[in-house]
Design a protein around this motif. Sequence first.
Motif, PDB file in Angstrom:
ATOM      1  N   ARG A   1       0.845  -1.216   0.000  1.00 24.78           N
ATOM      2  CA  ARG A   1       0.000   0.000   0.000  1.00 24.78           C
ATOM      3  C   ARG A   1       0.872   1.254   0.000  1.00 24.78           C
ATOM      4  O   ARG A   1       0.564   2.238  -0.679  1.00 24.78           O
ATOM      5  CB  ARG A   1      -0.930  -0.037   1.215  1.00 24.78           C
TER       6      ARG A   1
ATOM      7  N   GLU B   1       2.206   1.793  -3.400  1.00 24.95           N
ATOM      8  CA  GLU B   1       1.113   2.318  -4.243  1.00 24.95           C
ATOM      9  C   GLU B   1       0.946   3.816  -4.029  1.00 24.95           C
ATOM     10  O   GLU B   1       0.793   4.578  -4.986  1.00 24.95           O
ATOM     11  CB  GLU B   1      -0.212   1.637  -3.879  1.00 24.95           C
ATOM     12  N   LEU B   2       0.942   4.234  -2.768  1.00 27.96           N
ATOM     13  CA  LEU B   2       0.711   5.654  -2.469  1.00 27.96           C
ATOM     14  C   LEU B   2       1.899   6.526  -2.856  1.00 27.96           C
ATOM     15  O   LEU B   2       1.728   7.711  -3.126  1.00 27.96           O
ATOM     16  CB  LEU B   2       0.395   5.830  -0.985  1.00 27.96           C
TER      17      LEU B   2
ATOM     18  N   GLU C   1       2.023   8.297 -10.223  1.00 28.49           N
ATOM     19  CA  GLU C   1       0.648   8.440 -10.700  1.00 28.49           C
ATOM     20  C   GLU C   1      -0.304   8.716  -9.539  1.00 28.49           C
ATOM     21  O   GLU C   1      -1.200   9.561  -9.636  1.00 28.49           O
ATOM     22  CB  GLU C   1       0.187   7.181 -11.436  1.00 28.49           C
ATOM     23  N   SER C   2      -0.098   8.016  -8.450  1.00 27.46           N
ATOM     24  CA  SER C   2      -0.955   8.196  -7.277  1.00 27.46           C
ATOM     25  C   SER C   2      -0.764   9.590  -6.678  1.00 27.46           C
ATOM     26  O   SER C   2      -1.727  10.245  -6.283  1.00 27.46           O
ATOM     27  CB  SER C   2      -0.641   7.123  -6.233  1.00 27.46           C
TER      28      SER C   2
ATOM     29  N   GLU D   1      -3.606  12.524  -6.312  1.00 23.72           N
ATOM     30  CA  GLU D   1      -3.896  13.112  -4.993  1.00 23.72           C
ATOM     31  C   GLU D   1      -3.665  14.625  -5.014  1.00 23.72           C
ATOM     32  O   GLU D   1      -4.444  15.382  -4.441  1.00 23.72           O
ATOM     33  CB  GLU D   1      -3.013  12.441  -3.920  1.00 23.72           C
TER      34      GLU D   1
END
Length: 112
Positions: free
Chosen positions: A77, A80-81, A85-86, A90
């Motif tokens: 996770r 991912e964050l 792209e994330s 955001e």
Amino acid sequence: MNQRPILLPTNRHITAQRDRKWPLAFALLGLFSLALALTLAMIGWPRLQSVSIHYDLVRLRSDVEILEHQARDLEARMHELRAPESLTLEAGRLGLVPPTASTVSADDGARR
């Protein structure tokens, strides 16, 4: 009916005496039972402790596996964050936009 008198023993010198072997027999039986119980306890108690420790180890291994799985999930996770792209999504959701060329000034770092 034919009634006959019951003959009683004629020797009045016979007296009832206690059997002196029964207390010894009960004492030996009790001592044997106690020795057997202590022997079984000495053999069984370490085995019981061993089984208890084994079950504790199995439970702890299961807890370790669960925690390792949670750590892997949290690390995935986190990656991912931290992905660009994330972060872009955001930032856009928060209203942050990359600076344009007109907003960037050529500052050489000198103060006036």
